[in-house]
Design an enzyme around this catalytic site. Structure first.
Site, PDB file in Angstrom:
ATOM      1  N   HIS A  16       9.992  31.389   0.739  1.00 25.01           N
ATOM      2  CA  HIS A  16       9.453  30.483  -0.282  1.00 25.01           C
ATOM      3  C   HIS A  16       9.967  29.089   0.078  1.00 25.01           C
ATOM      4  CE1 HIS A  16      10.076  34.295  -2.540  1.00 25.01           C
ATOM      5  NE2 HIS A  16       9.046  33.950  -3.268  1.00 25.01           N
ATOM      6  N   ASP A  62      13.463  28.521  -1.072  1.00 25.02           N
ATOM      7  CA  ASP A  62      14.551  29.283  -0.421  1.00 25.02           C
ATOM      8  C   ASP A  62      15.157  28.459   0.693  1.00 25.02           C
ATOM      9  OD1 ASP A  62      13.498  31.455  -1.820  1.00 25.02           O
ATOM     10  OD2 ASP A  62      12.419  32.222  -0.060  1.00 25.02           O
ATOM     11  N   HIS A 111       6.173  47.241  -6.651  1.00 30.10           N
ATOM     12  CA  HIS A 111       5.164  46.797  -7.608  1.00 30.10           C
ATOM     13  C   HIS A 111       4.166  47.916  -7.887  1.00 30.10           C
ATOM     14  CE1 HIS A 111       5.868  42.319  -6.271  1.00 30.10           C
ATOM     15  NE2 HIS A 111       6.980  42.948  -6.639  1.00 30.10           N
ATOM     16  N   ASP A 144      11.982  45.867 -11.017  1.00 28.21           N
ATOM     17  CA  ASP A 144      11.709  45.648  -9.595  1.00 28.21           C
ATOM     18  C   ASP A 144      13.050  45.596  -8.866  1.00 28.21           C
ATOM     19  OD1 ASP A 144      10.274  45.103  -7.311  1.00 28.21           O
ATOM     20  OD2 ASP A 144       9.850  43.020  -7.812  1.00 28.21           O
TER      21      ASP A 144
END
Ligand code: XLS
Ligand code: NI
Ligand code: NI
Length: 437
Positions: free
Chosen positions: A100, A103, A270, A306
């Site tokens: 990302h 990050d 997910h 998650d």
């Protein structure tokens, strides 16, 4: 190159090795179905989990030991992390990575400053890529951590937030392109809602589509050739995410005329949260020609969170590899370890142990899946199970050429239909035969 990990490059030592820092099954050059393991598996490491995850949980602070990180938001610290990450990638033999924007690069007070720092970090990433031969599987924008995104990014009720998010996505795609990224992922971090009492659901979905259309236009404008992915997830952080599972994503993309521009990036945990198996999600996407990439991890089904555990379940990896082999393998996608070490596994070395465990599990899954395919009994059984449909009548129904009138007349003069056993247990036994070899 930095030298923070006191390990040599991880080597393949075979299934009898007792060395925790060796591969037992992952032998990158070993050929299966005519292709080296490394090309089948296309492992990627996630920058956020390797470099930015402190291993905190809702009840306790982070435990990860990171001697290279001074905890600051300085550019020097960010650059050092890049070096450490590439040291890790080289030693673990992973040639792809994902990140990302936030990050790798900290946010500053203005968009201009934030973009300028991002460019500096991107230059370092490019250098390290060129030196090591590592490449970027996909980039993405973090549209869920900053408080401005608390009520969504593209689906925020506040126009200004949408505008800010658009600027952020634009830059993240641009940097992904400059780094030669093979793809770009949209995970709808907070694109969903907690209660309909305060939510205009269809407007939010339309706004999300508008954001994606702008992204497609920008991609074409700058000539970015990477694949766009949507990553489904049913809930967490919001109660109802709009991209809840593979089928919902496909419907969304079709409804808003985006299908040709996107594939799916499916994550095992997910799928679990959506009440599906990963194989189900993969099959739905594959049959729609939209299976793009995989976020490889596993969850604890009875936990409802998650947990992003490293994928070590051989039954799971076998099923994933069966689907992938049936698809003919990845094109732009890969197996990205969107997985974090347990909070108890806090030493730098555990980064290696955890990735080795995941890589070995997938390598073994690949071997087993390939053996099951070579055996052929499962495929033959499924073909035979539907054989009645291969008749002229079956073909005509499938082609949409039959009518109720015709079938009514036929049913009246036919004997009662008979069924054959589904033989589920026999077939599961065949899988176990190969799993136990
Ligand atoms: C979170 C998601 C996230 C995406 C990238 O659950 O898996 O990590 O993969 O934003
Ligand atoms: Ni993910
Ligand atoms: Ni996830």
């Amino acid at each position: 190159m930095s030298d923070y990990f006191p390990v040599q490059k991880i080597a393949y030592e075979g299934p009898d090795s007792r060395n925790p820092l060796a591969f037992k099954f992952y032998n990158p050059d070993a050929r299966i179905e005519g292709k080296p393991m490394r090309d089948h598996l296309r492992f990627a490491a996630a920058y956020w989990h390797c470099m930015r995850n402190p291993l905190a949980d809702p009840f306790g602070a982070g435990t990860a030991i990171t001697p290279w990180d001074d905890g600051s938001d300085s550019v020097e610290n960010a650059l050092r992390r890049v070096d450490v990450f590439f040291e890790f990638l080289q030693k673990i033999s992973i040639d792809l990575y994902c990140f990302h924007d936030r990050d790798v690069s900290p946010e500053r007070g203005t968009i201009q400053e934030t973009e300028q720092v991002f460019d500096q970090i991107a230059t370092r990433l490019r250098q390290r890529q060129d030196e090591t031969g590592v490449s970027l599987l996909w980039g993405t924008a973090c549209l869920f951590t900053h408080p401005r995104y608390a009520q969504g990014a593209a689906t925020s009720p506040e126009l200004g937030v949408f505008v800010h998010a658009a600027a952020q996505v634009r830059k993240a795609i641009e940097v992904t392109h400059l780094l030669g990224g093979q793809g770009y992922t949209f995970w709808g971090g907070r694109e969903g809602y907690n209660t309909l009492v305060n939510t205009s659901l269809q407007r939010e979905r339309e706004h999300l589509a508008a954001m994606l259309h702008m992204a497609v236009a920008f991609k074409q404008e700058i000539g970015f050739g990477g694949q766009f992915y949507i990553e489904p997830k049913p809930q967490e952080p919001t109660t109802h995410q709009y991209d809840s599972d593979a089928a919902a994503c496909l419907n969304f993309l079709r409804e808003f005329g985006l299908l040709e521009h996107f594939k799916l990036n499916l994550e095992t945990n997910h799928a679990t949260l959506a009440g599906h198996t990963m194989a189900h999600e993969m099959r739905i996407a594959r049959e729609a020609g939209a299976l793009g990439s995989i976020d490889a991890n596993q969850g604890t089904p009875n936990c409802g969170w998650d947990t992003d555990e490293f994928p070590t379940d051989l039954y799971l990896t076998t099923q994933v590899m069966l689907e992938l082999l049936a698809m003919g393998g990845f094109t732009t996608g890969g197996l990205n370890f969107d997985a974090k070490r347990r909070r108890e596994s806090f030493e730098p070395l555990d980064l290696f142990h955890s990735h080795i465990a995941g890589m070995d599990a997938f390598a073994r899954g690949l071997q087993v899946a390939s053996a099951i395919r070579a055996d052929g009994r499962i495929e033959e059984f499924v073909a035979a199970r539907y054989a009645s449909w291969d008749s002229p009548l079956g073909r005509r129904i499938e082609a949409g050429e039959a009518s109720f009138a015709e079938l009514h007349a036929l049913a009246l003069q036919s004997p009662a239909p008979t069924l054959h056993s589904g033989r589920q247990e026999v077939l599961e036994g065949i899988i176990n035969q190969y799993l136990s070899r």
